[in-house]
Write a protein that holds these residues in place. Structure first.
Motif, PDB file in Angstrom:
ATOM      1  N   GLY A  38       0.933  -1.075  -0.072  1.00 48.58           N
ATOM      2  CA  GLY A  38       0.239  -0.114   0.193  1.00 48.58           C
ATOM      3  C   GLY A  38       0.898   1.226   0.019  1.00 48.58           C
ATOM      4  O   GLY A  38       2.219   1.192  -0.421  1.00 48.58           O
ATOM      5  N   PRO A  39       0.271   2.381   0.555  1.00 51.85           N
ATOM      6  CA  PRO A  39       1.039   3.698   0.449  1.00 51.85           C
ATOM      7  C   PRO A  39       2.200   3.685   1.301  1.00 51.85           C
ATOM      8  O   PRO A  39       2.123   3.044   2.194  1.00 51.85           O
ATOM      9  CB  PRO A  39       0.066   4.728   0.952  1.00 51.85           C
ATOM     10  CG  PRO A  39      -1.221   4.128   1.467  1.00 51.85           C
ATOM     11  CD  PRO A  39      -1.266   2.512   0.897  1.00 51.85           C
ATOM     12  N   LYS A  52       8.297   6.035   2.880  1.00 50.67           N
ATOM     13  CA  LYS A  52       7.556   7.032   3.885  1.00 50.67           C
ATOM     14  C   LYS A  52       8.190   6.434   5.181  1.00 50.67           C
ATOM     15  O   LYS A  52       8.363   5.136   5.430  1.00 50.67           O
ATOM     16  CB  LYS A  52       6.255   6.957   3.841  1.00 50.67           C
ATOM     17  CG  LYS A  52       5.473   7.952   2.550  1.00 50.67           C
ATOM     18  CD  LYS A  52       3.995   8.200   2.914  1.00 50.67           C
ATOM     19  CE  LYS A  52       3.431   8.595   1.772  1.00 50.67           C
ATOM     20  NZ  LYS A  52       1.820   8.412   1.810  1.00 50.67           N
ATOM     21  N   TYR A  64       0.204  -4.950   3.128  1.00 50.04           N
ATOM     22  CA  TYR A  64       1.106  -3.984   3.812  1.00 50.04           C
ATOM     23  C   TYR A  64       1.147  -2.675   3.475  1.00 50.04           C
ATOM     24  O   TYR A  64       0.864  -2.192   2.381  1.00 50.04           O
ATOM     25  CB  TYR A  64       2.445  -4.487   3.724  1.00 50.04           C
ATOM     26  CG  TYR A  64       2.876  -5.955   4.068  1.00 50.04           C
ATOM     27  CD1 TYR A  64       3.235  -6.495   5.478  1.00 50.04           C
ATOM     28  CD2 TYR A  64       2.885  -7.154   3.111  1.00 50.04           C
ATOM     29  CE1 TYR A  64       3.196  -7.784   5.704  1.00 50.04           C
ATOM     30  CE2 TYR A  64       2.655  -8.478   3.321  1.00 50.04           C
ATOM     31  CZ  TYR A  64       3.205  -8.638   4.982  1.00 50.04           C
ATOM     32  OH  TYR A  64       3.177 -10.053   5.132  1.00 50.04           O
ATOM     33  N   TRP A  65       1.293  -1.924   4.519  1.00 53.10           N
ATOM     34  CA  TRP A  65       1.608  -0.530   4.241  1.00 53.10           C
ATOM     35  C   TRP A  65       1.978   0.455   5.292  1.00 53.10           C
ATOM     36  O   TRP A  65       2.072  -0.046   6.305  1.00 53.10           O
ATOM     37  CB  TRP A  65      -0.026   0.051   3.802  1.00 53.10           C
ATOM     38  CG  TRP A  65      -1.226   0.490   5.089  1.00 53.10           C
ATOM     39  CD1 TRP A  65      -1.378   1.570   6.026  1.00 53.10           C
ATOM     40  CD2 TRP A  65      -2.033  -0.479   5.681  1.00 53.10           C
ATOM     41  NE1 TRP A  65      -2.088   1.375   6.722  1.00 53.10           N
ATOM     42  CE2 TRP A  65      -2.384  -0.099   6.820  1.00 53.10           C
ATOM     43  CE3 TRP A  65      -2.122  -1.741   5.305  1.00 53.10           C
ATOM     44  CZ2 TRP A  65      -3.529  -0.549   7.270  1.00 53.10           C
ATOM     45  CZ3 TRP A  65      -3.000  -2.576   6.117  1.00 53.10           C
ATOM     46  CH2 TRP A  65      -3.746  -1.798   7.185  1.00 53.10           C
ATOM     47  N   ILE A  66       2.389   1.694   5.208  1.00 48.38           N
ATOM     48  CA  ILE A  66       2.973   2.373   6.238  1.00 48.38           C
ATOM     49  C   ILE A  66       2.056   3.327   6.518  1.00 48.38           C
ATOM     50  O   ILE A  66       1.355   4.154   5.684  1.00 48.38           O
ATOM     51  CB  ILE A  66       4.359   2.938   5.494  1.00 48.38           C
ATOM     52  CG1 ILE A  66       5.194   2.158   5.154  1.00 48.38           C
ATOM     53  CG2 ILE A  66       4.804   3.998   6.486  1.00 48.38           C
ATOM     54  CD1 ILE A  66       6.150   1.450   6.060  1.00 48.38           C
ATOM     55  N   ASP A  67       1.775   3.245   7.938  1.00 46.19           N
ATOM     56  CA  ASP A  67       0.874   4.094   8.547  1.00 46.19           C
ATOM     57  C   ASP A  67       1.874   5.578   8.838  1.00 46.19           C
ATOM     58  O   ASP A  67       2.530   5.727   9.951  1.00 46.19           O
ATOM     59  CB  ASP A  67       0.336   3.605   9.696  1.00 46.19           C
ATOM     60  CG  ASP A  67      -0.943   4.513  10.441  1.00 46.19           C
ATOM     61  OD1 ASP A  67      -1.162   5.493   9.713  1.00 46.19           O
ATOM     62  OD2 ASP A  67      -1.226   4.168  11.545  1.00 46.19           O
ATOM     63  N   SER A  68       1.678   6.619   8.276  1.00 44.50           N
ATOM     64  CA  SER A  68       2.430   7.609   8.292  1.00 44.50           C
ATOM     65  C   SER A  68       1.563   8.872   8.775  1.00 44.50           C
ATOM     66  O   SER A  68       0.392   8.978   8.466  1.00 44.50           O
ATOM     67  CB  SER A  68       3.338   8.009   7.287  1.00 44.50           C
ATOM     68  OG  SER A  68       2.471   8.109   6.021  1.00 44.50           O
ATOM     69  N   ARG A 172      -7.960   9.731   8.587  1.00 38.85           N
ATOM     70  CA  ARG A 172      -8.060   8.352   8.543  1.00 38.85           C
ATOM     71  C   ARG A 172      -8.408   7.799   9.573  1.00 38.85           C
ATOM     72  O   ARG A 172      -9.260   6.795   9.586  1.00 38.85           O
ATOM     73  CB  ARG A 172      -6.713   7.948   7.936  1.00 38.85           C
ATOM     74  CG  ARG A 172      -6.158   8.241   6.420  1.00 38.85           C
ATOM     75  CD  ARG A 172      -5.344   7.225   5.989  1.00 38.85           C
ATOM     76  NE  ARG A 172      -4.281   6.580   6.978  1.00 38.85           N
ATOM     77  CZ  ARG A 172      -3.096   7.105   7.161  1.00 38.85           C
ATOM     78  NH1 ARG A 172      -2.912   8.041   6.474  1.00 38.85           N
ATOM     79  NH2 ARG A 172      -2.434   6.588   8.256  1.00 38.85           N
TER      80      ARG A 172
END
Lengths: 241, 161
Positions: A38-39, A52, A64-68, A172
């Motif tokens: 993901g992002p 990120k 999977y993604w990065i929670d930023s 979010r």
């Protein structure tokens, strides 16, 4: 040295970290299952690059993604945002969505609009729309109808009410299913809210005072623990702020 | 003598359609090969090794929406905007089970009998709108006269001479 992803879930990652999704013990004969990055993650051949900084999140089966935390919005296809009409030139409106470039919105992309029957949209109006084209090389394009031609609540809105900005992370959190903030908010009084993924939020309640209360509560939610938030909301509900 | 004459004809002339009949196989083959060579000389190609399409195990997704299952962005609480509350139910029904049960209830709101009755009236009204004006008048007339008069269908009467 590429490491496996799974061990790093819920840990902080930095841009430049490299991972491989295939575990070395699997070998080439075992078929690796497909993974979605993901992002915040980028694909590079068989490897995944982090681009990120933030916490790595995982959702079953293989997402999977990065929670930023960030404030700058980058348009992504399919995301619903709040835009401000800034100009109309020929057949398209220019819409400010908070990205690097204004998005274009065709006047035919409204429910029930035809060449003859133009939608009643003025400069300065707020629209709730989703991206149908959004990539880094092209001008983003918005639409206020889905693929079946239904508006589904998209289009011009916002008579009265107040629009303000929040960080993308808080937005979010507001949109998360079973969001605690929204559950606390809805106990207060009747109001309406539109949340765009570009960080813009529009609120309308019965009186200006109530609208401002919701606005201030949302803005203060940015840096509060659940406990702090609940005591604050309790005080508002009792009417002594 | 005739054969020698044919050999002197130019190749371009021999390639023409009406000349093909008279040619023997050898000359035909020779001409075809020459033509092939001309085509392959014109054909350009890249001197590269063949591309192997690798299967992609990683899919990129730029949006948070599918990752975090984000809900619909318009919300209304305590009946402030009933339209939006309806929309919320519709748009967020995919992620929750409670609403799906609601849909099941809604479907059983109308009983089968009621449905049948409604269809009955619908059929008769549709019949009236679909029928022609003349037929409609007979239909209505028939109703008032208790369906006794059923006018004979108009047929073409052959004139007598």
């Amino acid at each position: 040295m590429p490491v496996s992803f799974r061990e790093k879930v819920d840990e902080v990652l930095l841009p430049g970290d490299v991972f491989s999704l295939r575990l070395p013990e699997f070998g080439s004969d075992v078929k690796a299952e497909k993974a979605v990055c993901g992002p915040g993650l980028r694909r590079n051949g068989d490897q995944v690059l982090v681009c990120k900084s933030g916490v790595l999140r995982h959702k079953a089966p293989n997402v999977y993604w990065i929670d930023s935390q960030q404030k700058r919005y980058v348009p992504a296809k399919g995301e619903r945002v709040i835009g401000i009409i800034t100009a109309r030139s020929g057949d398209v409106f220019k819409v400010d969505v908070g990205g690097s470039e204004p998005a274009s919105l065709s006047f035919l992309a409204f429910e029930g609009a035809t060449k003859r029957n133009r939608p009643n949209v003025q400069v300065g109006d707020l629209v709730y729309a989703h991206f149908i084209i959004a990539n880094k090389d092209m001008e983003p394009e918005l639409a206020c109808i889905d693929s079946c031609g239904h508006a589904n609540g998209m289009g011009v809105f916002g008579e009265g009410g107040l629009m303000f900005r929040l960080s993308l992370g808080l937005v979010r959190r507001l949109l998360a299913p079973q969001s605690m903030i929204v559950k606390d908010l809805e106990k207060l009084f009747p109001f309406e809210m539109v949340v765009g993924l570009n960080g813009r939020v529009w609120v309308k309640a019965k009186s200006i005072q109530q609208t401002l209360i919701v606005t201030n509560l949302l803005e203060s939610c940015e840096n509060m623990t659940a406990q702090q938030r609940q005591t604050l909301f309790q005080r508002v509900a009792e009417g002594n702020l | 003598m005739a054969k020698d004459g044919a050999a002197k004809l130019s190749k371009n002339l021999l390639r023409m359609k009406f000349m093909q009949r008279g040619l023997d196989d050898e000359v035909k083959k020779q001409l075809e090969e020459e033509e092939k060579r001309v085509i392959s000389d014109d054909h350009w190609y890249l001197d590269l090794p063949e591309l192997k399409a690798k299967e992609n195990y990683i899919i990129e997704e730029k949006s948070f929406v599918p990752c975090e299952d984000l809900v619909y962005g318009r919300m209304s609480f305590k009946g402030f905007n009933p339209e939006v509350e309806k929309l919320m139910l519709v748009m967020n029904s995919g992620s929750r089970n409670e609403e799906e049960e609601d849909v099941g209830k809604m479907e059983s709101d109308i009983t089968d009998e009621e449905m049948a009755r409604r269809y009955e009236s619908l059929v008769s009204s549709m019949k009236r709108t679909m029928s022609k004006k003349r037929e409609r008048s007979t239909l209505e007339g028939g109703r008032t006269q208790n369906n006794h008069t059923t006018r004979a269908k108009k047929v073409f009467l052959k004139p007598q001479d």
